[in-house]
Write a protein that holds these residues in place. Sequence first.
Motif, PDB file in Angstrom:
ATOM      1  N   ALA A 160      -6.258  -3.800  -4.696  1.00 54.57           N
ATOM      2  CA  ALA A 160      -5.461  -4.555  -5.665  1.00 54.57           C
ATOM      3  C   ALA A 160      -4.770  -5.726  -4.977  1.00 54.57           C
ATOM      4  O   ALA A 160      -4.255  -5.587  -3.875  1.00 54.57           O
ATOM      5  CB  ALA A 160      -4.423  -3.650  -6.317  1.00 54.57           C
ATOM      6  N   SER A 175       0.816  -1.215   0.000  1.00 50.31           N
ATOM      7  CA  SER A 175       0.000   0.000   0.000  1.00 50.31           C
ATOM      8  C   SER A 175       0.850   1.265   0.000  1.00 50.31           C
ATOM      9  O   SER A 175       0.461   2.280  -0.591  1.00 50.31           O
ATOM     10  CB  SER A 175      -0.940   0.003   1.208  1.00 50.31           C
ATOM     11  N   HIS A 190      -3.381  -2.538  -0.990  1.00 49.46           N
ATOM     12  CA  HIS A 190      -2.631  -3.139  -2.100  1.00 49.46           C
ATOM     13  C   HIS A 190      -1.714  -4.226  -1.543  1.00 49.46           C
ATOM     14  O   HIS A 190      -0.877  -3.948  -0.679  1.00 49.46           O
ATOM     15  CB  HIS A 190      -1.785  -2.098  -2.820  1.00 49.46           C
ATOM     16  N   HIS A 241       1.566   3.081  -3.325  1.00 49.95           N
ATOM     17  CA  HIS A 241       0.443   3.561  -4.127  1.00 49.95           C
ATOM     18  C   HIS A 241      -0.150   4.836  -3.545  1.00 49.95           C
ATOM     19  O   HIS A 241      -0.047   5.100  -2.353  1.00 49.95           O
ATOM     20  CB  HIS A 241      -0.623   2.469  -4.224  1.00 49.95           C
ATOM     21  N   CYS A 275       3.893   2.117  -9.078  1.00 46.72           N
ATOM     22  CA  CYS A 275       2.507   2.533  -9.242  1.00 46.72           C
ATOM     23  C   CYS A 275       2.385   3.484 -10.432  1.00 46.72           C
ATOM     24  O   CYS A 275       3.183   4.396 -10.578  1.00 46.72           O
ATOM     25  CB  CYS A 275       2.006   3.215  -7.974  1.00 46.72           C
TER      26      CYS A 275
END
Length: 102
Positions: free
Chosen positions: A73, A26, A37, A29, A97
């Motif tokens: 994601a 995460s 994520h 991102h 990302c």
Amino acid sequence: MSVAERIEMLLREGMQVDEVLLENESHMHAGPATESHFKLALVSPDFDGLVKVRRHQKVYGLVAELMQNPIHALAMHLYTPQEWQTQQGNVPVSPNCMGAHK
């Protein structure tokens, strides 16, 4: 319980798991979510004879309650024990990302 712990619990309850490597990505991102994520490397004999799309469908089915919210994601690398041995435990590196920057 963290999102990562919930993912692992659902996988272990739904299939035979030889190895699970789950990485929270995460921080790579955009956005404020801290558990959205993930990258999953999963080794299971349940994948024997399944093509890649069927493997992904199996995993998505097990974690369906977490998809969309809180998971945005989930990058999956799914292996049989033989494939994992050939892979020598190496998990592909995630790309940067492509979304908005933090």
